[in-house]
Design an enzyme around this catalytic site. Structure first.
Site, PDB file in Angstrom:
ATOM      1  N   PRO A 114      -3.155  11.923  -2.831  1.00 26.80           N
ATOM      2  CA  PRO A 114      -3.046  10.512  -2.452  1.00 26.80           C
ATOM      3  C   PRO A 114      -3.567   9.594  -3.554  1.00 26.80           C
ATOM      4  CG  PRO A 114      -4.355  11.752  -0.850  1.00 26.80           C
ATOM      5  CD  PRO A 114      -4.083  12.662  -1.985  1.00 26.80           C
TER       6      PRO A 114
ATOM      7  N   GLY B  83      -8.469  10.311  -8.000  1.00 30.38           N
ATOM      8  CA  GLY B  83      -9.031  10.709  -9.292  1.00 30.38           C
ATOM      9  C   GLY B  83      -8.112  11.556 -10.151  1.00 30.38           C
TER      10      GLY B  83
ATOM     11  N   THR C 247      -5.748  10.521 -12.406  1.00 31.42           N
ATOM     12  CA  THR C 247      -5.752   9.996 -13.767  1.00 31.42           C
ATOM     13  C   THR C 247      -7.099  10.289 -14.431  1.00 31.42           C
ATOM     14  OG1 THR C 247      -4.288   8.268 -12.992  1.00 31.42           O
ATOM     15  CG2 THR C 247      -5.296   7.942 -15.130  1.00 31.42           C
TER      16      THR C 247
ATOM     17  N   GLU D  45     -11.825  -8.843  22.062  1.00 28.90           N
ATOM     18  CA  GLU D  45     -12.611  -7.851  21.315  1.00 28.90           C
ATOM     19  C   GLU D  45     -13.560  -7.081  22.224  1.00 28.90           C
ATOM     20  OE1 GLU D  45     -11.742  -6.973  18.456  1.00 28.90           O
ATOM     21  OE2 GLU D  45     -10.429  -8.665  18.038  1.00 28.90           O
TER      22      GLU D  45
ATOM     23  N   HIS E  96     -11.668  -4.344  23.826  1.00 25.45           N
ATOM     24  CA  HIS E  96     -11.569  -3.152  22.971  1.00 25.45           C
ATOM     25  C   HIS E  96     -12.853  -2.343  23.023  1.00 25.45           C
ATOM     26  CE1 HIS E  96      -7.790  -3.768  20.960  1.00 25.45           C
ATOM     27  NE2 HIS E  96      -8.133  -4.912  20.398  1.00 25.45           N
TER      28      HIS E  96
ATOM     29  N   ASP F  77      -2.097  -4.639  17.701  1.00 22.90           N
ATOM     30  CA  ASP F  77      -2.540  -3.545  18.567  1.00 22.90           C
ATOM     31  C   ASP F  77      -1.336  -2.869  19.214  1.00 22.90           C
ATOM     32  OD1 ASP F  77      -5.112  -4.312  18.066  1.00 22.90           O
ATOM     33  OD2 ASP F  77      -5.309  -5.501  19.894  1.00 22.90           O
TER      34      ASP F  77
HETATM   35  P1  ADP Z   1      -5.414   8.238  -9.023  1.00 21.44           P
HETATM   36  O1  ADP Z   1      -4.901   8.413 -10.419  1.00 21.44           O
HETATM   37  O2  ADP Z   1      -5.569   9.523  -8.288  1.00 21.44           O
HETATM   38  O3  ADP Z   1      -4.652   7.242  -8.217  1.00 21.44           O
HETATM   39  P2  ADP Z   1      -7.690   7.270 -10.429  1.00 21.44           P
HETATM   40  O4  ADP Z   1      -8.028   8.464 -11.228  1.00 21.44           O
HETATM   41  O5  ADP Z   1      -6.987   6.183 -11.143  1.00 21.44           O
HETATM   42  O6  ADP Z   1      -6.895   7.660  -9.124  1.00 21.44           O
HETATM   43  O7  ADP Z   1      -9.032   6.712  -9.788  1.00 21.44           O
HETATM   44  C1  ADP Z   1      -9.418   5.369  -9.882  1.00 21.44           C
HETATM   45  C2  ADP Z   1     -10.919   5.233  -9.985  1.00 21.44           C
HETATM   46  O8  ADP Z   1     -11.561   5.670  -8.795  1.00 21.44           O
HETATM   47  C3  ADP Z   1     -11.518   6.072 -11.082  1.00 21.44           C
HETATM   48  O9  ADP Z   1     -11.505   5.411 -12.288  1.00 21.44           O
HETATM   49  C4  ADP Z   1     -12.921   6.332 -10.577  1.00 21.44           C
HETATM   50  O10 ADP Z   1     -13.772   5.253 -10.864  1.00 21.44           O
HETATM   51  C5  ADP Z   1     -12.755   6.383  -9.087  1.00 21.44           C
HETATM   52  N1  ADP Z   1     -12.581   7.759  -8.615  1.00 21.44           N
HETATM   53  C6  ADP Z   1     -11.497   8.274  -8.015  1.00 21.44           C
HETATM   54  N2  ADP Z   1     -11.673   9.563  -7.691  1.00 21.44           N
HETATM   55  C7  ADP Z   1     -12.909   9.901  -8.107  1.00 21.44           C
HETATM   56  C8  ADP Z   1     -13.676  11.113  -8.055  1.00 21.44           C
HETATM   57  N3  ADP Z   1     -13.176  12.225  -7.520  1.00 21.44           N
HETATM   58  N4  ADP Z   1     -14.910  11.089  -8.586  1.00 21.44           N
HETATM   59  C9  ADP Z   1     -15.415   9.964  -9.125  1.00 21.44           C
HETATM   60  N5  ADP Z   1     -14.745   8.806  -9.208  1.00 21.44           N
HETATM   61  C10 ADP Z   1     -13.508   8.750  -8.695  1.00 21.44           C
HETATM   62 ZN    ZN Z   2      -6.990  -6.200  19.252  1.00 14.93          ZN
HETATM   63 MG    MG Z   3      -3.377   7.414 -11.297  1.00 14.37          MG
END
Ligand code: ADP
Ligand code: ZN
Ligand code: MG
Length: 611
Positions: A177, A181, A183, A401, A404, A477
């Site tokens: 998703p 992390g 990238t 609210e 709920h 809702d």
């Molecule tokens: P993705 O490429 O999966 O959409 P990114 O690698 O771009 O997500 O993540 C964006 C930011 O969120 C990272 O630069 C980091 O700061 C934080 N982050 C995401 N996942 C982690 C993780 N597993 N550990 C530490 N930081 C994370």
């Molecule tokens: Zn509501």
């Molecule tokens: Mg990414």
């Protein structure tokens, strides 16, 4: 000086004023922004409104979006005429900038792996030898890390593997998703492996290669091979590798992209397995990728980077809290427990929001309160103090609210009602009930699904009961409740009448909340599905009304307090919700959902089983 009175304020204050809806108009210049507040504009006509000046932060590109969102009138400011110094500067500064850029480029190109020129075009893919990220910066995704560690080992000790005749994988696909992390992991490998790292995103790839011809792709691989061992990273691969089967359709396909993809496939087949070039790609939509990309010999390894569990979240919070001054009462473990479903990026955002909050309040350290506020902010959006409700609206929201909350307090599996608020927040919420789960859940049991639907309808039911008429406020809702009821029938097979048949095809593995296309069903089945959904919703509605009727005094009392205080939370809220009474109808309705005893002894059903 223009205007009658000018005063300089911090840029952040300007942004706050926009968000609070206080800014009437703004003139944007390259070096300053002059703006007028609404409160001042409405004063006497004769007097010039007071103008505020702020210095914009360079590179804040969402300003115009923000202005538009808050309907601020804005225009450009003519360049300031600051006399001879300005003239002099305008002569001296550009050369300085030029020297700076040039020096920077020189430094870059001397640092070993230089920019890679692709083909005869000027397009470049940057080699990032040192991306600044290491495996220590990535937490909570230990399996993925271990697998990638192996890849690093392949690159560093290729001989160890090839000696025995093993083939080093050519392609690794990171799947998961958004914000988990992927990238970041790829950047970390680049640092850990200590080899050249060519990075490009799928959309850039299309921009650079598509339409210029597939020869450029060949060129890319030629150059990469020359730099081997090295890593080529393609981020957001789905932009490039969309299934060719789906590419057709109304628009008539995308020939260029297809050719580029074909060339990529051919290249992946073409280069020698042990050439020392490893292709890493990332995507959050593996299901749209062309199957040809995924077959062995291409992206033959898939590494799932999933949302972290509780322990993982704690580790990620620890990484991001490293440079943040936490007050002693902050327990990251507890925070991790309160944030199920948060991905790494959300957690990073959470820590930052909390730190901003603490700074705004001039605290010396970030407290639990700041974190709680930040969680709320992430879940429900910013407070909108400017959205003023009239008395009737306020009353409606309060009863809604509390409805709920009372129903939610009785229903299984949804966690504790932590807070009720009638302070408007975010894009649409006029009020909200915050219910946080106590633990990570990977499955939702049938009665919890039914309970969730009842809770969703609790707001509207309270309006009906108290006012005898309903407002438009319950539409979200109702939408959610209907979706959930439909999914319980068509996707989870929870309807006795229709049984465990999937009427929907799952397509979006990681993008939740998108409606799935229905399988081809007969009109009769289609009608039955509709009837089942209707029955569930009507049943839930009835139960919600039934519960609120029984607890009517409590509903009235709590709503009155809420109207007075606007926010109810903590011990006080607990005291009220402790008094909520169950009803027999409710218990039997929740049970009604349980598996048909003719088919299976319910006692032998193990709820923890993975499907
Ligand atoms: P993705 O490429 O999966 O959409 P990114 O690698 O771009 O997500 O993540 C964006 C930011 O969120 C990272 O630069 C980091 O700061 C934080 N982050 C995401 N996942 C982690 C993780 N597993 N550990 C530490 N930081 C994370
Ligand atoms: Zn509501
Ligand atoms: Mg990414």
């Amino acid at each position: 000086m223009r205007g009658t009175d000018e005063s300089t304020v911090a840029y952040s204050q300007f942004i706050n004023q926009i968000e609070a809806g206080n800014v009437a108009s703004a003139k944007i210049g390259s070096d300053r922004i002059v703006y007028i507040l609404k409160s001042e504009e409405t004063q006497e006509q004769s007097k010039q409104p007071k103008e505020y000046t702020t210095i914009p932060v360079p590179g804040d590109s969402d300003l115009s979006g923000l202005l538009r969102e808050h309907k601020v009138e804005f225009s450009a400011l003519p360049p300031s005429n600051s006399g001879w110094i300005g003239t002099l500067l305008s002569w001296i500064v550009p050369p300085l900038i030029f020297v700076g850029l040039w020096g920077w480029l020189m430094a870059r190109s001397q640092g070993g792996a230089a920019a890679l020129t692709v083909g005869k075009s000027r397009a470049r893919i940057y080699a990032e030898g040192n991306t600044g990220a290491t495996f220590d910066d990535v937490a909570g995704v230990d399996e993925a890390k271990a697998e990638l560690q192996e890849i690093v080992d392949f690159l560093q000790h290729a001989a160890k593997y090839t000696r025995l005749g093993a083939k080093i994988p050519k392609g690794v696909l990171l799947v998961g998703p958004p914000g988990t992390g992927k990238t970041l992991l790829a950047k970390a490998i680049a640092t850990e492996a200590g080899v050249p790292f060519f990075s490009i995103s799928g959309s850039e790839f299309i921009e650079l290669f598509v339409g210029i011809g597939a020869s450029r792709v060949r060129d890319l691989f030629e150059q990469a091979k020359r730099q081997a061992p090295c890593i080529v990273f393609i981020d957001e691969l789905d932009a490039l590798g969309k299934s060719r089967a789906n590419a057709g359709g109304i628009i008539g396909g995308n020939d260029e992209r297809e050719q580029t993809l074909n060339q990529l496939l051919a290249e992946m087949d073409g280069f020698d397995t042990n050439a020392g070039v490893i292709l890493i790609a990332a995507t959050n939509r593996p299901e749209v990728l062309d199957p040809a990309l995924l077959r062995p010999g291409r992206f033959d390894r898939q590494i799932v980077v999933d949302r972290p569990d509780k322990i993982g979240r704690e580790a990620i919070l620890r990484v991001h809290a490293k440079n943040v001054k936490l007050s002693e009462d902050v327990a990251l473990e507890k925070l991790a427990a309160r944030t199920p479903g948060f991905a790494g990026a959300d957690l990073a955002n959470l820590v930052n929001e909390a730190a901003l909050m603490a700074a705004r309040k001039n605290r010396n350290s970030v407290t639990v309160e700041d974190f709680n506020e930040a969680i709320e902010r992430i879940l429900t959006g910013l407070e909108k103090k400017s959205r003023v409700l009239n008395e009737i609206e306020k009353k409606t929201v309060a009863y809604h609210e509390v409805g709920h909350a009372i129903v939610g307090a009785l229903m299984p599996g949804a966690g504790v009602v932590e807070k009720i608020s009638i302070v408007p927040r975010g894009v649409a919420a006029l009020g909200y009930t915050l219910q946080l789960p106590e633990e990570d859940r990977f499955l939702t049991i049938e009665d919890e699904v039914r309970g969730r639907i009842v809770t969703l309808l609790g707001g509207r039911s309270a309006e009906e009961l108290i006012f005898g008429k309903v407002s438009t406020g319950a539409s979200d809702d109702i939408q959610k409740a209907t979706d959930l009821a439909e999914r319980s029938v068509t996707l989870y097979g929870m309807s006795h009448k229709l049984g465990p048949i999937a009427f929907e095809k799952i397509q979006q593995q990681f993008l939740e909340g998108l409606t799935n296309p229905r399988r081809a069903v007969s009109p009769k089945i289609s009608e039955e599905i509709d009837l089942e959904v209707k029955e569930i919703i009507e049943g839930a509605h009835h139960i919600a009304l039934n519960i609120l009727q029984k607890n009517r005094d409590l509903l009235e009392e709590t709503a009155k307090i809420l109207l007075e205080k606007e926010i109810l939370e903590g011990e006080e809220l607990k005291e009220y919700l402790k008094r909520v009474q169950k009803t027999p109808e409710m218990e039997s309705w929740l049970l009604k959902g349980q598996l048909n005893s003719n088919l299976l002894e319910p006692t032998s059903y193990n709820g923890k089983e993975k499907s």
